[in-house]
Design a protein around this motif. Structure first.
Motif, PDB file in Angstrom:
ATOM      1  N   ALA A 113     -78.887 -30.053  59.120  1.00  0.00           N
ATOM      2  CA  ALA A 113     -78.001 -30.258  60.262  1.00  0.00           C
ATOM      3  C   ALA A 113     -77.163 -29.022  60.601  1.00  0.00           C
ATOM      4  CB  ALA A 113     -77.075 -31.443  59.996  1.00  0.00           C
ATOM      5  N   ASN A 114     -77.199 -27.995  59.766  1.00  0.00           N
ATOM      6  CA  ASN A 114     -76.421 -26.767  59.958  1.00  0.00           C
ATOM      7  C   ASN A 114     -74.918 -27.046  59.923  1.00  0.00           C
ATOM      8  OD1 ASN A 114     -76.235 -23.936  60.307  1.00  0.00           O
ATOM      9  ND2 ASN A 114     -75.928 -24.187  62.509  1.00  0.00           N
ATOM     10  N   ILE A 115     -74.509 -27.856  58.949  1.00  0.00           N
ATOM     11  CA  ILE A 115     -73.087 -28.119  58.707  1.00  0.00           C
ATOM     12  C   ILE A 115     -72.627 -27.175  57.601  1.00  0.00           C
ATOM     13  CG2 ILE A 115     -71.391 -29.840  57.993  1.00  0.00           C
ATOM     14  CD1 ILE A 115     -73.357 -31.983  59.044  1.00  0.00           C
ATOM     15  N   PRO A 116     -71.685 -26.272  57.873  1.00  0.00           N
ATOM     16  CA  PRO A 116     -71.407 -25.163  56.954  1.00  0.00           C
ATOM     17  C   PRO A 116     -70.512 -25.472  55.758  1.00  0.00           C
ATOM     18  CG  PRO A 116     -70.092 -24.925  58.926  1.00  0.00           C
ATOM     19  CD  PRO A 116     -70.974 -26.116  59.145  1.00  0.00           C
ATOM     20  N   VAL A 117     -69.744 -26.574  55.803  1.00  0.00           N
ATOM     21  CA  VAL A 117     -68.790 -26.866  54.726  1.00  0.00           C
ATOM     22  C   VAL A 117     -68.935 -28.323  54.304  1.00  0.00           C
ATOM     23  CG1 VAL A 117     -66.370 -26.904  54.025  1.00  0.00           C
ATOM     24  CG2 VAL A 117     -67.168 -25.157  55.637  1.00  0.00           C
ATOM     25  N   LEU A 118     -69.050 -28.545  52.999  1.00  0.00           N
ATOM     26  CA  LEU A 118     -69.164 -29.892  52.426  1.00  0.00           C
ATOM     27  C   LEU A 118     -68.061 -30.063  51.392  1.00  0.00           C
ATOM     28  CD1 LEU A 118     -70.504 -32.596  51.823  1.00  0.00           C
ATOM     29  CD2 LEU A 118     -72.303 -31.383  50.588  1.00  0.00           C
ATOM     30  N   VAL A 119     -67.169 -31.016  51.644  1.00  0.00           N
ATOM     31  CA  VAL A 119     -65.993 -31.244  50.807  1.00  0.00           C
ATOM     32  C   VAL A 119     -66.090 -32.623  50.171  1.00  0.00           C
ATOM     33  CG1 VAL A 119     -63.478 -31.436  50.785  1.00  0.00           C
ATOM     34  CG2 VAL A 119     -64.599 -29.807  52.336  1.00  0.00           C
ATOM     35  N   SER A 120     -65.812 -32.709  48.879  1.00  0.00           N
ATOM     36  CA  SER A 120     -65.870 -33.993  48.195  1.00  0.00           C
ATOM     37  C   SER A 120     -64.631 -34.214  47.338  1.00  0.00           C
ATOM     38  CB  SER A 120     -67.117 -34.093  47.311  1.00  0.00           C
ATOM     39  OG  SER A 120     -67.129 -35.316  46.602  1.00  0.00           O
ATOM     40  N   THR A 121     -64.308 -35.490  47.149  1.00  0.00           N
ATOM     41  CA  THR A 121     -63.215 -35.845  46.252  1.00  0.00           C
ATOM     42  C   THR A 121     -63.625 -35.714  44.796  1.00  0.00           C
ATOM     43  OG1 THR A 121     -63.857 -38.179  46.324  1.00  0.00           O
ATOM     44  CG2 THR A 121     -62.235 -37.431  47.944  1.00  0.00           C
ATOM     45  N   ASP A 122     -64.934 -35.574  44.546  1.00  0.00           N
ATOM     46  CA  ASP A 122     -65.456 -35.408  43.194  1.00  0.00           C
ATOM     47  C   ASP A 122     -66.067 -34.017  43.077  1.00  0.00           C
ATOM     48  OD1 ASP A 122     -66.467 -35.893  40.591  1.00  0.00           O
ATOM     49  OD2 ASP A 122     -66.859 -37.995  41.069  1.00  0.00           O
ATOM     50  N   LEU A 123     -66.867 -33.792  42.037  1.00  0.00           N
ATOM     51  CA  LEU A 123     -67.475 -32.491  41.799  1.00  0.00           C
ATOM     52  C   LEU A 123     -68.934 -32.466  42.253  1.00  0.00           C
ATOM     53  CD1 LEU A 123     -66.095 -31.831  38.200  1.00  0.00           C
ATOM     54  CD2 LEU A 123     -65.290 -30.819  40.342  1.00  0.00           C
ATOM     55  N   PRO A 124     -69.464 -31.295  42.583  1.00  0.00           N
ATOM     56  CA  PRO A 124     -70.891 -31.177  42.878  1.00  0.00           C
ATOM     57  C   PRO A 124     -71.695 -31.094  41.583  1.00  0.00           C
ATOM     58  CG  PRO A 124     -69.852 -29.037  43.090  1.00  0.00           C
ATOM     59  CD  PRO A 124     -68.750 -30.016  42.781  1.00  0.00           C
ATOM     60  N   THR A 125     -72.975 -31.429  41.687  1.00  0.00           N
ATOM     61  CA  THR A 125     -73.861 -31.212  40.546  1.00  0.00           C
ATOM     62  C   THR A 125     -74.203 -29.727  40.449  1.00  0.00           C
ATOM     63  OG1 THR A 125     -75.921 -31.497  41.794  1.00  0.00           O
ATOM     64  CG2 THR A 125     -74.875 -33.500  40.896  1.00  0.00           C
ATOM     65  N   ALA A 126     -74.714 -29.314  39.303  1.00  0.00           N
ATOM     66  CA  ALA A 126     -75.086 -27.909  39.113  1.00  0.00           C
ATOM     67  C   ALA A 126     -76.193 -27.507  40.077  1.00  0.00           C
ATOM     68  CB  ALA A 126     -75.525 -27.674  37.670  1.00  0.00           C
ATOM     69  N   LEU A 127     -77.160 -28.392  40.299  1.00  0.00           N
ATOM     70  CA  LEU A 127     -78.249 -28.087  41.227  1.00  0.00           C
ATOM     71  C   LEU A 127     -77.728 -27.968  42.653  1.00  0.00           C
ATOM     72  CD1 LEU A 127     -81.239 -27.604  41.726  1.00  0.00           C
ATOM     73  CD2 LEU A 127     -81.573 -30.088  41.824  1.00  0.00           C
ATOM     74  N   ALA A 128     -76.784 -28.820  43.025  1.00  0.00           N
ATOM     75  CA  ALA A 128     -76.184 -28.727  44.355  1.00  0.00           C
ATOM     76  C   ALA A 128     -75.520 -27.371  44.556  1.00  0.00           C
ATOM     77  CB  ALA A 128     -75.175 -29.857  44.555  1.00  0.00           C
ATOM     78  N   VAL A 129     -74.828 -26.887  43.534  1.00  0.00           N
ATOM     79  CA  VAL A 129     -74.173 -25.578  43.607  1.00  0.00           C
ATOM     80  C   VAL A 129     -75.212 -24.482  43.778  1.00  0.00           C
ATOM     81  CG1 VAL A 129     -72.832 -23.875  42.311  1.00  0.00           C
ATOM     82  CG2 VAL A 129     -72.131 -26.281  42.313  1.00  0.00           C
ATOM     83  N   ASP A 130     -76.284 -24.534  43.009  1.00  0.00           N
ATOM     84  CA  ASP A 130     -77.322 -23.503  43.083  1.00  0.00           C
ATOM     85  C   ASP A 130     -77.931 -23.429  44.481  1.00  0.00           C
ATOM     86  OD1 ASP A 130     -76.925 -22.926  40.420  1.00  0.00           O
ATOM     87  OD2 ASP A 130     -78.637 -24.109  39.708  1.00  0.00           O
ATOM     88  N   VAL A 131     -78.258 -24.595  45.040  1.00  0.00           N
ATOM     89  CA  VAL A 131     -78.893 -24.639  46.359  1.00  0.00           C
ATOM     90  C   VAL A 131     -77.921 -24.198  47.444  1.00  0.00           C
ATOM     91  CG1 VAL A 131     -79.996 -26.130  48.059  1.00  0.00           C
ATOM     92  CG2 VAL A 131     -80.480 -26.458  45.629  1.00  0.00           C
ATOM     93  N   ALA A 132     -76.685 -24.666  47.390  1.00  0.00           N
ATOM     94  CA  ALA A 132     -75.686 -24.294  48.391  1.00  0.00           C
ATOM     95  C   ALA A 132     -75.407 -22.805  48.372  1.00  0.00           C
ATOM     96  CB  ALA A 132     -74.397 -25.082  48.151  1.00  0.00           C
ATOM     97  N   LYS A 133     -75.330 -22.234  47.183  1.00  0.00           N
ATOM     98  CA  LYS A 133     -75.059 -20.796  47.047  1.00  0.00           C
ATOM     99  C   LYS A 133     -76.168 -19.982  47.709  1.00  0.00           C
ATOM    100  CE  LYS A 133     -73.357 -19.585  43.169  1.00  0.00           C
ATOM    101  NZ  LYS A 133     -73.187 -19.270  41.727  1.00  0.00           N
ATOM    102  N   GLU A 134     -77.402 -20.424  47.516  1.00  0.00           N
ATOM    103  CA  GLU A 134     -78.553 -19.697  48.062  1.00  0.00           C
ATOM    104  C   GLU A 134     -78.599 -19.779  49.590  1.00  0.00           C
ATOM    105  OE1 GLU A 134     -82.053 -17.411  47.866  1.00  0.00           O
ATOM    106  OE2 GLU A 134     -80.646 -17.932  46.268  1.00  0.00           O
TER     107      GLU A 134
END
Length: 244
Positions: free
Chosen positions: A194-215
């Motif tokens: 969807a080309n949404i640039p920022v994802l904010v959560s009240t909890d933490l992201p998973t490690a895989l989510a961080v890896d993919v988002a960083k890339e």
């Protein structure tokens, strides 16, 4: 979304509890069964619009000829009636994240110069309505909630708000997704589509989510609304913080 059910307490007394309803819904695209999803009741038009978009079955709302919603069935016709729907899984995760596969070549990158501010994030999180036992996802801009949805599953809730955004011609590249619960790689994938640039959560992201988002250029913010709020990827998309 809740139904009252009779039960017996541990002490042996009769009681009534409100429990969350869930509805199995079969999705058919051009006459072929695509998948069956478990949803909270209602809002199926927005859900299927967002779902078809984030699964890259329909690239725009105009690609969808018609949507017919029945009790436990959603039937979709696309402009190309011979197109066979197939759910793309660019990112696959096994139970507990033990097995994963990422096809980096198929991941879209974020195309946006949005820089959200800390006060905007804090204001939007403070305004995020909490549903208790249901997951909540919203689209926000400028610290204001634009649309919010609740569902058993935050992935479904994300599809619902994206579907609303498509129907309302919202500019996703200028918006932020807010979510309760952990951020998964599948939620990241949907935001990338969807080309949404920022994802904010009240909890933490998973490690895989961080890896993919960083890339892919997506900014992940975790533990929002608490003193432990932190930016895990692309802090340059959050103005007003050290390193941003």
């Amino acid at each position: 979304m809740f139904r009252e059910i009779n039960c017996i307490t541990i002490g042996g007394e009769e009681a009534v509890r409100k429990v969350i309803e869930e509805t199995p819904v079969a999705v058919f695209v051009n006459g072929r069964h695509l998948t069956t999803v478990i949803l909270s009741p209602g809002g199926f038009q927005e859900f299927i619009t967002g779902y078809l978009y984030t699964e890259e079955i329909a690239r725009t709302v105009d690609d969808i000829e018609s949507i017919r919603v029945e009790d436990n069935r959603i039937s979709v016709l696309t402009k190309n009636p011979f197109r066979r729907g197939s759910v793309k899984k660019t990112i696959l995760s096994g139970c507990g994240g033990s097995v994963s596969y990422i096809d980096a070549q198929k991941l879209p990158a974020i195309r946006s110069d949005l820089a959200a501010t800390v006060p905007e994030i804090e204001a939007a999180i403070a305004a995020l309505p909490r549903s208790g036992r249901l997951e909540t996802v919203a689209l926000a801009g400028g610290g204001r909630i634009i649309v919010c949805s609740n569902d058993l599953d935050r992935h479904n809730a994300l599809d619902r708000v994206i579907g609303h955004g498509l129907k309302s011609n919202l500019e996703f590249s200028r918006l932020t997704v807010l979510s309760t619960g952990q951020v998964t790689s599948e939620m990241v994938r949907k935001c990338l589509v969807a080309n949404i640039p920022v994802l904010v959560s009240t909890d933490l992201p998973t490690a895989l989510a961080v890896d993919v988002a960083k890339e892919a250029g997506l900014c992940l913010v975790g533990s929002a609304g608490t003193p432990d709020m932190a930016v895990f990827t692309h802090p340059e998309r959050i103005s007003g913080i050290e390193g941003g």
